[in-house]
Design a protein around this motif. Structure first.
Motif, PDB file in Angstrom:
ATOM      1  N   PHE A 243       0.801  -1.223   0.000  1.00 27.74           N
ATOM      2  CA  PHE A 243       0.000   0.000   0.000  1.00 27.74           C
ATOM      3  C   PHE A 243       0.838   1.281   0.000  1.00 27.74           C
ATOM      4  O   PHE A 243       1.829   1.397   0.711  1.00 27.74           O
ATOM      5  CB  PHE A 243      -0.940   0.010   1.206  1.00 27.74           C
ATOM      6  CG  PHE A 243      -1.904  -1.142   1.208  1.00 27.74           C
ATOM      7  CD1 PHE A 243      -3.139  -1.037   0.583  1.00 27.74           C
ATOM      8  CD2 PHE A 243      -1.550  -2.353   1.791  1.00 27.74           C
ATOM      9  CE1 PHE A 243      -4.017  -2.109   0.564  1.00 27.74           C
ATOM     10  CE2 PHE A 243      -2.415  -3.430   1.779  1.00 27.74           C
ATOM     11  CZ  PHE A 243      -3.654  -3.315   1.160  1.00 27.74           C
ATOM     12  N   GLY A 270      -2.258  -2.191  -3.581  1.00 26.91           N
ATOM     13  CA  GLY A 270      -3.651  -2.384  -3.195  1.00 26.91           C
ATOM     14  C   GLY A 270      -4.462  -1.112  -3.036  1.00 26.91           C
ATOM     15  O   GLY A 270      -5.670  -1.168  -2.825  1.00 26.91           O
ATOM     16  N   GLY A 271      -3.799   0.029  -3.150  1.00 26.10           N
ATOM     17  CA  GLY A 271      -4.492   1.301  -3.004  1.00 26.10           C
ATOM     18  C   GLY A 271      -3.690   2.260  -2.148  1.00 26.10           C
ATOM     19  O   GLY A 271      -2.577   1.963  -1.721  1.00 26.10           O
ATOM     20  N   THR A 272      -4.270   3.422  -1.899  1.00 25.37           N
ATOM     21  CA  THR A 272      -3.629   4.453  -1.089  1.00 25.37           C
ATOM     22  C   THR A 272      -4.315   4.542   0.269  1.00 25.37           C
ATOM     23  O   THR A 272      -5.541   4.661   0.344  1.00 25.37           O
ATOM     24  CB  THR A 272      -3.715   5.829  -1.779  1.00 25.37           C
ATOM     25  OG1 THR A 272      -3.041   5.762  -3.048  1.00 25.37           O
ATOM     26  CG2 THR A 272      -3.050   6.912  -0.934  1.00 25.37           C
ATOM     27  N   LEU A 273      -3.522   4.465   1.318  1.00 27.93           N
ATOM     28  CA  LEU A 273      -4.045   4.586   2.675  1.00 27.93           C
ATOM     29  C   LEU A 273      -3.751   5.973   3.229  1.00 27.93           C
ATOM     30  O   LEU A 273      -2.758   6.604   2.866  1.00 27.93           O
ATOM     31  CB  LEU A 273      -3.407   3.530   3.590  1.00 27.93           C
ATOM     32  CG  LEU A 273      -3.551   2.067   3.170  1.00 27.93           C
ATOM     33  CD1 LEU A 273      -2.863   1.166   4.189  1.00 27.93           C
ATOM     34  CD2 LEU A 273      -5.017   1.677   3.015  1.00 27.93           C
ATOM     35  N   GLU A 285     -13.322  10.743   3.653  1.00 25.84           N
ATOM     36  CA  GLU A 285     -11.972  10.475   4.159  1.00 25.84           C
ATOM     37  C   GLU A 285     -11.372  11.692   4.855  1.00 25.84           C
ATOM     38  O   GLU A 285     -10.300  11.611   5.449  1.00 25.84           O
ATOM     39  CB  GLU A 285     -11.051  10.037   3.023  1.00 25.84           C
ATOM     40  CG  GLU A 285     -11.426   8.724   2.372  1.00 25.84           C
ATOM     41  CD  GLU A 285     -12.572   8.891   1.371  1.00 25.84           C
ATOM     42  OE1 GLU A 285     -12.723  10.005   0.799  1.00 25.84           O
ATOM     43  OE2 GLU A 285     -13.340   7.932   1.172  1.00 25.84           O
ATOM     44  N   TYR A 294     -12.456   3.871   5.455  1.00 24.88           N
ATOM     45  CA  TYR A 294     -11.879   3.768   4.111  1.00 24.88           C
ATOM     46  C   TYR A 294     -10.626   2.899   4.131  1.00 24.88           C
ATOM     47  O   TYR A 294     -10.445   2.016   3.275  1.00 24.88           O
ATOM     48  CB  TYR A 294     -11.549   5.158   3.577  1.00 24.88           C
ATOM     49  CG  TYR A 294     -10.692   5.124   2.334  1.00 24.88           C
ATOM     50  CD1 TYR A 294     -11.257   5.032   1.065  1.00 24.88           C
ATOM     51  CD2 TYR A 294      -9.301   5.156   2.428  1.00 24.88           C
ATOM     52  CE1 TYR A 294     -10.472   4.965  -0.074  1.00 24.88           C
ATOM     53  CE2 TYR A 294      -8.503   5.094   1.293  1.00 24.88           C
ATOM     54  CZ  TYR A 294      -9.097   5.003   0.048  1.00 24.88           C
ATOM     55  OH  TYR A 294      -8.301   4.925  -1.067  1.00 24.88           O
ATOM     56  N   ASN A 295      -9.728   3.157   5.089  1.00 18.42           N
ATOM     57  CA  ASN A 295      -8.484   2.385   5.170  1.00 18.42           C
ATOM     58  C   ASN A 295      -8.762   0.895   5.322  1.00 18.42           C
ATOM     59  O   ASN A 295      -8.175   0.062   4.617  1.00 18.42           O
ATOM     60  CB  ASN A 295      -7.635   2.866   6.356  1.00 18.42           C
ATOM     61  CG  ASN A 295      -6.788   4.086   6.034  1.00 18.42           C
ATOM     62  OD1 ASN A 295      -6.754   4.559   4.895  1.00 18.42           O
ATOM     63  ND2 ASN A 295      -6.109   4.593   7.031  1.00 18.42           N
ATOM     64  N   ASN A 297     -11.505  -0.855   4.670  1.00 22.42           N
ATOM     65  CA  ASN A 297     -12.118  -1.415   3.460  1.00 22.42           C
ATOM     66  C   ASN A 297     -11.087  -1.638   2.363  1.00 22.42           C
ATOM     67  O   ASN A 297     -11.100  -2.665   1.681  1.00 22.42           O
ATOM     68  CB  ASN A 297     -13.226  -0.491   2.958  1.00 22.42           C
ATOM     69  CG  ASN A 297     -14.469  -0.534   3.823  1.00 22.42           C
ATOM     70  OD1 ASN A 297     -14.750  -1.544   4.458  1.00 22.42           O
ATOM     71  ND2 ASN A 297     -15.220   0.553   3.854  1.00 22.42           N
ATOM     72  N   THR A 298     -10.181  -0.666   2.201  1.00 18.33           N
ATOM     73  CA  THR A 298      -9.138  -0.770   1.175  1.00 18.33           C
ATOM     74  C   THR A 298      -8.203  -1.950   1.475  1.00 18.33           C
ATOM     75  O   THR A 298      -7.861  -2.726   0.580  1.00 18.33           O
ATOM     76  CB  THR A 298      -8.330   0.533   1.103  1.00 18.33           C
ATOM     77  OG1 THR A 298      -9.207   1.611   0.776  1.00 18.33           O
ATOM     78  CG2 THR A 298      -7.228   0.451   0.041  1.00 18.33           C
ATOM     79  N   ASN A 301     -10.209  -5.479   1.191  1.00 17.16           N
ATOM     80  CA  ASN A 301     -10.561  -5.803  -0.204  1.00 17.16           C
ATOM     81  C   ASN A 301      -9.334  -6.180  -1.031  1.00 17.16           C
ATOM     82  O   ASN A 301      -9.420  -7.032  -1.928  1.00 17.16           O
ATOM     83  CB  ASN A 301     -11.277  -4.618  -0.838  1.00 17.16           C
ATOM     84  CG  ASN A 301     -12.645  -4.359  -0.245  1.00 17.16           C
ATOM     85  OD1 ASN A 301     -13.220  -5.254   0.392  1.00 17.16           O
ATOM     86  ND2 ASN A 301     -13.168  -3.170  -0.416  1.00 17.16           N
ATOM     87  N   ALA A 302      -8.193  -5.580  -0.731  1.00 11.73           N
ATOM     88  CA  ALA A 302      -6.977  -5.860  -1.496  1.00 11.73           C
ATOM     89  C   ALA A 302      -6.303  -7.161  -1.062  1.00 11.73           C
ATOM     90  O   ALA A 302      -5.672  -7.839  -1.890  1.00 11.73           O
ATOM     91  CB  ALA A 302      -5.981  -4.705  -1.359  1.00 11.73           C
TER      92      ALA A 302
END
Length: 304
Positions: A243, A270-273, A285, A294-295, A297-298, A301-302
């Protein structure tokens, strides 16, 4: 930094008379450092106080320096809330100067018992300062901020109490949501690899193995050996995703991804935290609760 301190000292001297004759009906002037603290104080104070945050979205508190534009906010503050534990390392001298000039400065980290903090050799405090990634910590800090505002502005004590109770209930609901989401991820997959090690309190609370490429502070650069060592770890543990962080340049994580690929293995970003700062004001956010949801879930899910 010395230049800023000199300016602040001179400004404090010039503003001292004005602060003595402040209108009793004027709102309490509160200055905060990180966006997490700004959000918290606004939730408790509501319309009864005036809150000015120094650090906005995407700002790294580890590297933040007071600008000349911050001086007027600081010298006119009735109270300053900051994280402490040397998170805002480059502002420590400024806060010490504030205290010597009888401006109330409050380190929220001091409200937590030392035995609940995670040790660190990288900070002068010897503790990991990323305390907001434990909702339990944030509840204690919320109660501490409520009490502090009540003491300095007793005429609005009931407002702070009511707003604080509402916010504490929201934090309890946040915990329930986070636990339910995290339970969907098997424990063997709970390995969180990020740009720097900001998530240890999160890892402790939810049984994640947390590994940061740059260590606890973004002021520490990751070397080639660090990248290679972590790449081998990712391959060995079959980590599915790593991440980026909103307040840290993504090149370090991209270098790690490339190192893994050079060893004939694939790992996704996997995304941006959001780690050291919230998202943009006006977005989900942009609040502590929305950021945490948000964190999680990200991450889940990843890694599924």
């Amino acid at each position: 930094m010395k230049k800023i301190i000199i300016i602040i000292t001179a400004s404090l001297f010039l503003c001292s008379c004005k602060k003595e004759v402040k209108d009793k009906n004027q709102k309490l002037n509160v200055v905060t450092t990180t966006s997490m603290i700004t959000d918290l104080v606004k939730n408790i104070g509501g319309d009864a106080i005036e809150v000015k945050g120094l650090m906005g979205s995407g700002v790294d508190p580890h590297l933040y320096k007071a600008s000349e534009g911050d001086v007027s906010k600081l010298v006119n503050a009735d109270i300053i809330f900051y994280n402490g534990l040397h998170l805002e390392g480059k502002l420590v001298e400024v806060f010490e100067k504030m205290e010597s000039q009888d401006i109330k400065t409050i380190a929220i980290g001091e409200s937590l018992k030392k035995n609940t903090l995670i040790g660190s050799d990288y900070f002068a405090s010897n503790y990991d300062p990323h305390i907001w990634f434990s909702v339990d910590n944030w509840k204690i800090i919320t109660s501490f901020v409520i009490k502090t505002l009540q003491e300095i502005d007793p005429k609005n004590a009931e407002i702070f109490k009511t707003n604080g109770e509402v916010y504490l209930s929201k934090l309890t609901e946040l915990e329930r949501k986070l636990e339910a989401k995290i339970e969907t991820l098997p424990k063997e997959k709970r390995i969180l690899v990020t740009a720097h090690d900001a998530f240890s309190y999160f890892g402790k609370a939810y049984d994640f193995n947390v590994v940061g490429l740059q260590g606890l502070s973004t002021a520490t650069e990751a070397g080639v050996q660090d990248v290679q060592k972590l790449a081998n770890f990712i391959i060995e543990k079959q980590v599915k995703a790593i991440f980026v962080e909103s307040s840290v340049p993504k090149r370090t994580i991209e270098a790690l991804q490339a190192a893994v690929k050079s060893k004939n293995h694939e790992v996704a970003i996997g995304g941006t935290l959001f780690s050291d700062a919230l998202g943009n004001t006006g977005t989900k956010e942009g609040t502590y609760i929305g950021m945490f949801e948000y964190n999680v879930n990200t991450i889940i899910n990843a890694l599924k």
